[in-house]
Enzyme design. Structure first.
Site, mmCIF file in Angstrom:
data_model
loop_
_atom_site.group_PDB
_atom_site.id
_atom_site.type_symbol
_atom_site.label_atom_id
_atom_site.label_comp_id
_atom_site.label_asym_id
_atom_site.label_seq_id
_atom_site.Cartn_x
_atom_site.Cartn_y
_atom_site.Cartn_z
ATOM 1 N N CYS A 109 116.069 -41.784 -10.586
ATOM 2 C CA CYS A 109 117.242 -40.973 -10.906
ATOM 3 C C CYS A 109 117.324 -40.681 -12.398
ATOM 4 C CB CYS A 109 118.514 -41.648 -10.410
ATOM 5 S SG CYS A 109 118.895 -43.212 -11.218
ATOM 6 N N CYS A 136 109.319 -30.242 -17.204
ATOM 7 C CA CYS A 136 110.467 -31.117 -17.470
ATOM 8 C C CYS A 136 109.903 -32.455 -17.932
ATOM 9 C CB CYS A 136 111.372 -31.239 -16.247
ATOM 10 S SG CYS A 136 110.608 -32.056 -14.833
#
Length: 364
Positions: free
Chosen positions: A198, A327
């Site tokens: 996460c 990313c």
């Protein structure tokens, strides 16, 4: 279907616990006997993070007899957005300290702390002695270790996963009572599956409480024998849509392997490259604080939310270009590339994101 209670009840609660859990004991089907089963139960909680935190809160408040918490991490400031048992003054301290404090503040729950990292070699031995396990970890390597240990011990595993705005909750059990079918982690995800943590893709804080609460409820249902556990079913939480729906989960067959439900843990496959070619347009979809640490030469910064919020305009600007999306580790880039490809752009991702790119350039 309901299952037999997992735990035999205590003979009696303490007078304080009897008063404290009065609202539980008034519940039809749970009653005094169910509360005494809860007080007799021993559960293993793997991780005191986003899911483990609300699990511990709910189980300690419910009066669970013993929690064995497995965690070897210290608290970071960024944890506090979703890991609700920790406080500002706890930053830098072991996460297990918060578990001990919370349990003692809520009930007579006993807490045992295990700071040893679980491995294939030690997991079954360290977990043995609990009635069930709740897994709140966020890597498949850890999940497979924990699931394998629970299978060897033939105990139920309450499993949860959260990423971005979506969550999954289910129960795995390799040796359930007669009449119930065995379901294992690999019936949902094949061996070797991967998903980003996460920390790489983000997670909506309130959803951790929702998924963790559901996990705690599944544990209490198994312990007391009430209700219909999520064995053979997956609860799928979509916070943005405000829905919780379910899909069936059955043992995988060799002729028809199970496929995981659509979720952030199972993104569409997108082509990847190790290094952008000359003339390629590079789009960096990380946040401003991330790109401040370094970008690929010539890359254009366009945060993921901005790209997704106006993908048609972005696609029109990129029409005819070869595009590489980057990313930090790859998950957000895949989501952006998927949106761009859907709008007609020839978009691929940088394999492994900036982490992978930098590691490939380290001296051998």
């Amino acid at each position: 279907m309901s299952l037999p209670p997992l735990v035999e009840p205590l003979d009696a609660l303490s007078s304080r616990e009897h008063l404290r859990t009065a609202r539980h004991q008034r519940l039809a089907g749970l009653g005094s006997e169910g509360q005494r089963r809860i007080a007799a139960a021993s559960v293993g909680v793997i991780g005191a993070g986003g899911l483990g935190a609300p699990v511990v809160l709910a189980l300690a408040a419910a009066g669970i007899g013993r929690i064995v918490v497995f965690d070897d991490d210290d608290i970071e400031l960024s944890n506090l957005q979703r890991q609700v048992i920790h406080r500002l003054q706890d930053v830098g301290r072991p996460k297990t300290d918060s578990v001990v404090r919370v349990a003692s503040d809520l009930s007579e729950t006993e807490v045992r702390v295990v700071g040893t990292r679980l491995t294939l070699d030690n997991a079954a031995e360290l977990i043995s002695g609990v009635d069930l396990v709740l897994d709140g970890t966020d890597s498949f390597e850890s999940r497979e270790v924990i699931a394998g240990a629970c299978e060897r011990l033939a105990i139920p595993l309450v499993w949860g996963s959260v990423q971005e705005f979506a969550g999954l909750v289910t129960v795995f059990w390799s040796a359930p009572p007669e009449g119930a079918d065995a379901v294992r982690l690999h019936d949902l995800y094949p061996p070797g599956s991967e998903a980003p943590a996460c920390s790489a893709v983000g997670v909506f804080g309130p959803m951790c409480l929702q998924a963790g609460s559901m996990m705690a409820a599944e544990a209490l249902k198994l312990i007391t024998g009430i209700g219909r556990p999520l064995l053979g079913r997956i609860a799928m939480i979509d916070v943005l849509a405000g829905t919780v729906r379910e899909v069936p989960l059955r043992a995988a067959r060799t002729t028809a392997p199970a496929s995981p439900p659509a979720s952030p843990a199972a993104p569409q496959t997108i082509p990847a490259v190790d290094d952008p070619a000359d003339g390629t347009v590079v789009i960096d979809v990380r946040e401003a604080d991330e790109v401040a640490t370094g970008m690929l030469p010539g890359a254009r910064h366009l945060p993921l939310a901005s790209l997704l919020g106006d993908v048609d305009t972005v696609a029109a600007e990129l029409a005819g270009s070869e595009v590489v999306v980057v990313c930090q580790v790859g998950m957000r880039a895949r989501r952006a590339a998927q949106a761009l490809r859907g709008a007609g752009v020839d978009a691929v991702v940088l394999r492994g994101g900036m982490d992978g790119y930098n590691s490939r350039r380290q001296p051998a």
